[in-house]
Design a protein around this motif. Structure first.
Motif, mmCIF file in Angstrom:
data_model
loop_
_atom_site.group_PDB
_atom_site.id
_atom_site.type_symbol
_atom_site.label_atom_id
_atom_site.label_comp_id
_atom_site.label_asym_id
_atom_site.label_seq_id
_atom_site.Cartn_x
_atom_site.Cartn_y
_atom_site.Cartn_z
ATOM 1 N N PHE A 1 0.814 -1.213 0.000
ATOM 2 C CA PHE A 1 0.000 0.000 0.000
ATOM 3 C C PHE A 1 0.852 1.269 0.000
ATOM 4 C CE2 PHE A 1 -3.299 -2.949 1.373
ATOM 5 C CZ PHE A 1 -4.410 -2.466 0.682
ATOM 6 N N HIS B 1 2.222 1.354 -3.692
ATOM 7 C CA HIS B 1 1.125 1.162 -4.655
ATOM 8 C C HIS B 1 1.458 0.137 -5.745
ATOM 9 C CE1 HIS B 1 -1.146 5.187 -3.783
ATOM 10 N NE2 HIS B 1 -0.856 4.498 -2.690
ATOM 11 N N SER C 1 -6.175 2.228 -4.565
ATOM 12 C CA SER C 1 -5.593 2.223 -3.223
ATOM 13 C C SER C 1 -6.649 2.574 -2.175
ATOM 14 C CB SER C 1 -4.429 3.216 -3.155
ATOM 15 O OG SER C 1 -3.867 3.246 -1.852
ATOM 16 N N SER D 1 -8.339 -0.005 0.660
ATOM 17 C CA SER D 1 -8.265 0.370 2.079
ATOM 18 C C SER D 1 -9.623 0.218 2.756
ATOM 19 C CB SER D 1 -7.776 1.819 2.217
ATOM 20 O OG SER D 1 -6.453 1.953 1.740
#
Length: 292
Positions: free
Chosen positions: A151, A154, A175, A179
């Motif tokens: 994360f 990316h 992303s 999440s």
């Protein structure tokens, strides 16, 4: 022995099942009196004609089934069980259908189908966005693990065909979506490391995604949508926006550039659809009218 060789090569469970299913069909076609050394080119051709005429499937599906038999034939040849000219193992001809990637408007409409109001809706939206933004294969989405996602930087670590790993970046929108899904997933009681889960907190399967798209296809505006079309859409847009073909090859996990080159043609088609087409004849006749 052939199946054992496929497992030894590290082929996925899905690929192994494909060979089992396809070769069982071929074995059922063959005469019970046939020996391995009786397999020849005519048998291969006759099998393709038979399933083409006796099963309600198109020529492209016939080629898919026959491709597994062709691999089996080649293995038999190199193991010296048969002696034939393997260069003459031709697949039945099929009309190539025009692949029309999803338009920007269709993509927007597709994303409206699912929101983040529930675990399943959020998961489905995440799957669709990943396939559109990263060009993942169906099986690669199924096999995605928690620790495959970075994360901070990316990108995904994708374990593709033939156990080949590759790095695939994803955008800010994906992303943020992942999440949100992670927040849902934290409340799931599960012992699996698989990223995408079912409502029963089990790892999703190929069938999970197939059923997802079967439900999507029932909606009038999305009758032509299928999982691989999202991959085609990603690749076509990549080339259309000036992306390098060799970079695309790596992102797609293609072994050679030949497979990737199809997207040059698709991007050209997209250019004709999206941009104003300048007709030379229109311009010629328009100039003629003005001059007169």
């Amino acid at each position: 022995m052939f199946m054992q060789e496929q497992r030894f090569r590290g082929n996925s469970r899905y690929t192994i099942e494909y060979y089992k299913r396809s070769l069982n069909m071929f074995i059922n076609f063959c005469s019970a009196e046939m020996d391995v050394e009786d397999l020849d080119i005519m048998t291969f051709k006759a099998y393709q004609l038979y399933i083409s005429e006796h099963r309600e499937i198109n020529k492209i599906s016939v080629r898919t089934y026959a491709r597994a038999v062709k691999v089996f034939y080649r293995w038999l040849y190199f193991e010296e069980y048969i002696d034939i000219d393997i260069n003459r193992l031709n697949l039945i001809k099929a009309n190539k259908e025009v692949i029309l990637p999803l338009s920007d408007n269709e993509v927007k409409q597709l994303l409206i189908l699912y929101d983040n109001s529930s675990f399943l809706s959020c998961r489905n939206r995440s799957i669709i966005m990943l396939m559109l933004d990263c060009g993942l294969r169906l099986g690669e989405v199924v096999n995605l693990m928690l620790n495959d996602i970075d994360f901070i930087n990316h990108y995904l670590v994708i374990n593709g065909k033939g156990s080949k790993q590759r790095i695939v970046p994803f955008g800010i929108a994906v992303s943020g979506q992942l999440s949100v899904y992670i927040d849902y997933r934290k409340h799931c009681i599960t012992d699996t490391n698989s990223f995408f889960l079912t409502q029963q907190n089990k790892a999703i399967t190929h069938n999970t995604i197939k059923m997802l798209f079967a439900r999507i296809k029932k909606k009038k505006a999305f009758a032509r949508v299928y999982p691989h079309l999202l991959r085609h859409t990603f690749a076509t847009n990549f080339v259309y926006n000036g992306g390098n073909l060799e970079v695309l090859r790596v992102l797609m996990g293609h072994s050679t550039i030949n497979i990737t080159q199809i997207y040059i043609h698709l991007a050209a088609q997209l250019h004709l659809i999206n941009d104003n087409y300048s007709s030379h004849l229109d311009n010629l006749l328009h100039d003629k009218k003005e001059s007169s």
